[in-house]
Structures are given as structure tokens and as C-alpha cells.
Design an enzyme around this catalytic site. Structure first.
Site, PDB file in Angstrom:
ATOM      1  N   HIS A  13       0.758  -1.800  -0.082  1.00 11.25           N
ATOM      2  CA  HIS A  13       0.174  -0.022   0.197  1.00 11.25           C
ATOM      3  C   HIS A  13       0.804   1.218   0.202  1.00 11.25           C
ATOM      4  CE1 HIS A  13      -3.898   1.988   1.211  1.00 11.25           C
ATOM      5  NE2 HIS A  13      -2.847   2.919   1.353  1.00 11.25           N
ATOM      6  N   HIS A  15       2.012   5.549  -2.075  1.00 15.62           N
ATOM      7  CA  HIS A  15       1.401   6.442  -2.417  1.00 15.62           C
ATOM      8  C   HIS A  15       2.672   6.676  -2.763  1.00 15.62           C
ATOM      9  CE1 HIS A  15      -2.787   7.092  -0.827  1.00 15.62           C
ATOM     10  NE2 HIS A  15      -2.311   6.359   0.213  1.00 15.62           N
ATOM     11  N   ARG A  17       2.909   9.403  -6.182  1.00 17.58           N
ATOM     12  CA  ARG A  17       2.012  10.775  -6.419  1.00 17.58           C
ATOM     13  C   ARG A  17       2.294  11.082  -7.461  1.00 17.58           C
ATOM     14  NH1 ARG A  17      -1.096  10.761  -1.607  1.00 17.58           N
ATOM     15  NH2 ARG A  17       0.188  11.663   0.022  1.00 17.58           N
ATOM     16  N   ASN A  41      -5.004   7.888  -5.438  1.00 11.92           N
ATOM     17  CA  ASN A  41      -5.735   8.676  -5.090  1.00 11.92           C
ATOM     18  C   ASN A  41      -4.947   9.788  -5.842  1.00 11.92           C
ATOM     19  OD1 ASN A  41      -3.807   8.327  -3.917  1.00 11.92           O
ATOM     20  ND2 ASN A  41      -4.947   9.447  -2.190  1.00 11.92           N
ATOM     21  N   LYS A  95      -9.360  -0.197  -5.778  1.00 13.89           N
ATOM     22  CA  LYS A  95      -9.070   0.984  -4.308  1.00 13.89           C
ATOM     23  C   LYS A  95     -10.523   1.351  -4.516  1.00 13.89           C
ATOM     24  CE  LYS A  95      -7.553   2.420  -0.313  1.00 13.89           C
ATOM     25  NZ  LYS A  95      -6.721   2.846  -0.020  1.00 13.89           N
ATOM     26  N   HIS A 134     -10.693   1.011   1.715  1.00 10.01           N
ATOM     27  CA  HIS A 134     -10.160   2.258   2.935  1.00 10.01           C
ATOM     28  C   HIS A 134     -11.510   2.169   3.660  1.00 10.01           C
ATOM     29  CE1 HIS A 134      -8.978   6.197   5.038  1.00 10.01           C
ATOM     30  NE2 HIS A 134     -10.022   6.462   5.260  1.00 10.01           N
ATOM     31  N   HIS A 168      -4.711  -0.480   5.319  1.00 11.66           N
ATOM     32  CA  HIS A 168      -4.031  -0.213   6.629  1.00 11.66           C
ATOM     33  C   HIS A 168      -5.213  -0.240   7.990  1.00 11.66           C
ATOM     34  CE1 HIS A 168      -6.606   3.232   4.999  1.00 11.66           C
ATOM     35  NE2 HIS A 168      -6.337   3.690   3.917  1.00 11.66           N
ATOM     36  N   ASP A 240       1.204   2.918   3.457  1.00  7.15           N
ATOM     37  CA  ASP A 240       1.174   4.237   3.511  1.00  7.15           C
ATOM     38  C   ASP A 240       1.643   5.149   3.965  1.00  7.15           C
ATOM     39  OD1 ASP A 240      -1.621   5.185   2.635  1.00  7.15           O
ATOM     40  OD2 ASP A 240      -2.946   5.597   5.508  1.00  7.15           O
ATOM     41  N   HIS A 244       3.214  14.872   1.719  1.00  7.33           N
ATOM     42  CA  HIS A 244       3.150  15.497   1.173  1.00  7.33           C
ATOM     43  C   HIS A 244       3.769  16.417   1.534  1.00  7.33           C
ATOM     44  CE1 HIS A 244      -1.727  14.751   1.404  1.00  7.33           C
ATOM     45  NE2 HIS A 244      -1.093  13.738   2.910  1.00  7.33           N
ATOM     46  N   ALA A 256      -3.560  14.321   5.491  1.00  8.41           N
ATOM     47  CA  ALA A 256      -3.306  13.159   6.260  1.00  8.41           C
ATOM     48  C   ALA A 256      -2.255  12.060   5.333  1.00  8.41           C
ATOM     49  CB  ALA A 256      -5.208  12.763   6.832  1.00  8.41           C
TER      50      ALA A 256
HETATM   51  O1  DOR Z   1      -3.196   9.492   5.944  1.00  7.03           O
HETATM   52  C1  DOR Z   1      -3.306   9.334   4.697  1.00  7.03           C
HETATM   53  N1  DOR Z   1      -2.902   9.818   3.150  1.00  7.03           N
HETATM   54  N2  DOR Z   1      -4.406   8.926   4.917  1.00  7.03           N
HETATM   55  C2  DOR Z   1      -5.141   8.258   3.369  1.00  7.03           C
HETATM   56  O2  DOR Z   1      -5.960   7.384   3.413  1.00  7.03           O
HETATM   57  C3  DOR Z   1      -4.907   8.687   2.193  1.00  7.03           C
HETATM   58  C4  DOR Z   1      -3.210   9.342   1.962  1.00  7.03           C
HETATM   59  C5  DOR Z   1      -2.911  10.355   1.125  1.00  7.03           C
HETATM   60  O3  DOR Z   1      -3.259  10.202  -0.181  1.00  7.03           O
HETATM   61  O4  DOR Z   1      -2.006  11.586   1.489  1.00  7.03           O
HETATM   62 ZN    ZN Z   2      -3.397   4.846   1.645  1.00  9.65          ZN
END
Ligand code: DOR
Ligand code: ZN
Length: 335
Positions: A13, A15, A17, A41, A95, A134, A168, A240, A244, A256
Site C-alpha cells: 500500500h 502512495h 503521487r 488517488n 481501491k 479504505h 491499513h 501507506d 505531502h 493526512a
Molecule cells: O493518511 C492518509 N493519507 N490516509 C489516506 O487514506 C490517504 C493518504 C494520502 O493519500 O495522503
Molecule cells: Zn493510503
């Protein structure tokens, strides 16, 4: 010096970007992992065959010198059979996000009406496409995951041959679900094997530890540790890791996500060693995922060493978990 070797670690899992952020973070995962399940996402989300292929190419271009398999996912919508047949060979899973529940999930599922979802979910089941979820409601933040258990039950019983991955997981309630339905599986992050809500907001508020689902109670942490440390065959590691930029985390309105990609294996070694369970880490970070998803990653061998490592303050614009702090394990070599 104590060392520990892992073969073909997988991050189920992740990310990555896009754009400059992708170029910053993808090489960090590619260095230590054989592959990762890449979350869809983006803005806009990954929802066509062209999106999947183009995004995979951008990922590969961002990791030119490393072997790393991006296992692609599609953003869940109610897709028809013909479309699903056309993408089955290019994705590992789909997802599902409840609408608006987390970052870039606005186009997710607004209501869990099984009849509206039946064609998609039954076709996924028939084609062997796992559903990653999720699992949070829009209730009180500490209860959101536990409240979602009834939806997992509905999905698991309505589509008994569909593999459903509870992503997660953070609660004892989710751990208890694992053995109730044959077709339920779970990923667990490294930060949820360390943190409780106290670490996030119990003292000074720690924006870099804020994520969704939020870290829960000590008894939830214990339940997660119990299945991870034993490498319960239905659980797998999924970081996960969710980067950011610093100004979106250290802000009035903190995004988050915890960024762990460059230190996740080191932290896992520390946790598993602490409980004298290092012998189970291989199953948790690779073998279980290979069995659950039926994948066979290319060879990679990574050796970690027990020596102090100072976590960098930033990677590009991103502040990692434990920035500037010393962790107990470091990467010694990768072959
Ligand atoms: O903390 C998180 N960040 N939870 C998520 O489900 C998405 C993720 C994100 O894409 O930043
Ligand atoms: Zn995630």
C-alpha cells in the site's frame, strides 16, 4: 554487528503521487523494495486503461536504475464487465474509497448499495481482481474504522469469492474480523505498529504523525502487533507511506499522511527484533503478500544492520517520520 537479510520486500500500500513528488519518493521505495501496490488517488484519479498505463510509465521513468515493480490499482467506481475485462491484465487490484473520507477521495463510493455495486464486484470476483478498501465511516474519528466492520461483513458475505483487503487496519475490531470471513485480508503500516493517539496529540501536536485512519488506543496497538509479529497469513505489510509537502503538513489544516518509505524496513527490523520475532519479518514483508496476491517478484536481497541511523530532516519537500531522530537499524546493502 547484528544484521538481518530480507528477500524481495513488498510494500502492499504505497502512495507515489506524480510529477516532482513522484520523482522524489519513487526512488526511495525502489531502492529497498521489489515492488509496491500503487494507490490511485491522484487528481484526477486513475480510472481508465490509459491512466493506468501512462502512470505506470511515469513511475518506471522515475526509477530508471532500480528494479521495482509498480503493481497498479484503479480507483473504484461502478465499472461494467466489458471495462473490467479490458483492464484485468494491467492492474493488481481496485481501491475503494468512501467518498470524501480522505485525500483525493471525493469521487469515491457515496453509499454502499450492494445492488448498485453488484455487477462490478461480481465481475471482479469472477476475474480474480481483489478489492482494496479504505474502511472508515464518516462517524466520530476514533470509531470510524470499527463502524465500518458491518460494511466489510456485507461485502464479504455478498461476494464470498472476492478477495477483500482491509487496508491499513488500526483497530482490534479489524484484527478480530480477519478470522471471521475467509475472504478478508489486511495490510498494516509500520507507523500503526508504533503509535497510539497519544503520540499524535497527547503532548505537543505532531503533524507528521497525523494520518487516516488516525492511530488508536493501546489495546488496538497490541492487537495489531499480535498479528503482525506472528505474520498471521492474512496480513501483509503496506506502508501507506503518504508524502505531502512540508507546507501542507506544518499548516493550519494539516494534510493526512505519514511519510515512511525511506525508513520503513529499518523500523520493522527494530520492532520485530524488540519482540524477538525477526524470524517472522520475511513473511510479513513479502511471503504473505506473494501468497495472497499470487505474485512472484523479481529477486532482490536487502541486508539491514543494527547501527544508529539519523533520519534526514527532509527528502525534497517532504518531512519523514522521525526526521532528525536516531533509529536503531540502517540499510547495509541491496543486491
Ligand atoms: O493518511 C492518509 N493519507 N490516509 C489516506 O487514506 C490517504 C493518504 C494520502 O493519500 O495522503
Ligand atoms: Zn493510503
Amino acid at each position: 554487528m547484528k544484521t538481518h537479510t530480507l528477500l524481495m520486500p513488498l510494500d502492499m500500500h504505497l502512495h507515489l503521487r506524480d510529477g516532482v513528488m513522484l520523482e522524489t519518493v519513487a526512488p526511495l521505495s525502489a531502492y529497498s523494495y521489489s515492488g509496491g501496490v500503487v494507490m490511485p488517488n491522484l487528481v484526477p484519479p486513475v480510472e481508465t486503461l490509459e491512466d493506468i498505463k501512462a502512470y505506470k510509465q511515469r513511475i518506471m521513468a522515475a526509477v530508471p536504475n532500480d528494479f521495482f515493480e509498480p503493481y497498479m490499482t484503479l480507483f473504484y467506481k461502478n465499472y461494467d464487465k466489458a471495462f473490467l475485462k479490458s483492464v484485468v491484465d494491467d492492474i493488481i487490484a481496485i481501491k475503494l474509497y468512501p467518498a470524501g473520507i480522505t485525500t483525493n477521495s471525493e469521487g469515491g463510493v457515496a453509499s454502499f448499495n450492494i445492488e448498485e455495486m453488484r455487477e462490478t464486484l461480481q465481475t471482479m470476483s469472477d476475474l480474480g481482481i481483489p478489492l482494496c478498501v479504505h474502511g472508515e465511516t464518516d462517524g466520530f474519528v476514533m470509531d470510524r474504522e470499527a463502524e465500518f466492520m458491518s460494511i466489510y461483513e456485507l461485502l464479504a458475505t455478498s461476494f464470498p469469492k472476492l478477495k477483500i483487503i482491509m487496508e491499513h487496519i488500526t483497530t482490534k475490531a479489524a484484527v478480530d474480523m480477519l478470522d471471521k470471513h475467509e475472504n478478508l485480508y489486511a495490510t498494516i503500516t509500520v507507523h500503526h505498529l508504533i503509535l497510539t493517539l497519544d503520540d499524535v496529540v497527547g503532548g505537543m501536536m505532531r503533524p507528521h504523525l497525523f494520518c487516516k485512519p488516525i492511530a488508536k488506543r493501546p489495546e488496538d496497538l497490541d492487537a495489531l502487533l499480535s498479528v503482525a509479529l506472528e505474520a498471521h497469513p492474512k496480513v501483509m505489510f503496506g506502508s501507506d507511506s503518504a508524502p505531502h509537502p512540508k507546507d501542507k503538513k506544518e499548516a493550519c489544516g494539516c494534510a493526512a499522511g505519514v511519510f515512511t518509505a525511506p525508513i520503513s524496513l529499518q523500523l520493522l527490523c527494530e520492532i520485530f527484533e524488540q519482540y524477538d520475532k525477526l524470524q517472522n519479518l520475511q513473511a510479513f514483508v513479502s511471503d504473505n503478500a506473494q501468497n495472497i496476491y499470487g505474485i512472484c517478484p523479481e529477486f532482490k536481497e536487502i541486508t539491514l544492520e543494527k547501527r544508529p541511523f539519523v533520519v534526514p530532516a527532509t527528502y525534497g519537500s517532504v518531512v519523514p517520520m522521525y526526521a532528525g531522530e536516531v533509529i536503531a537499524w540502517a540499510i547495509e546493502s541491496v543486491d
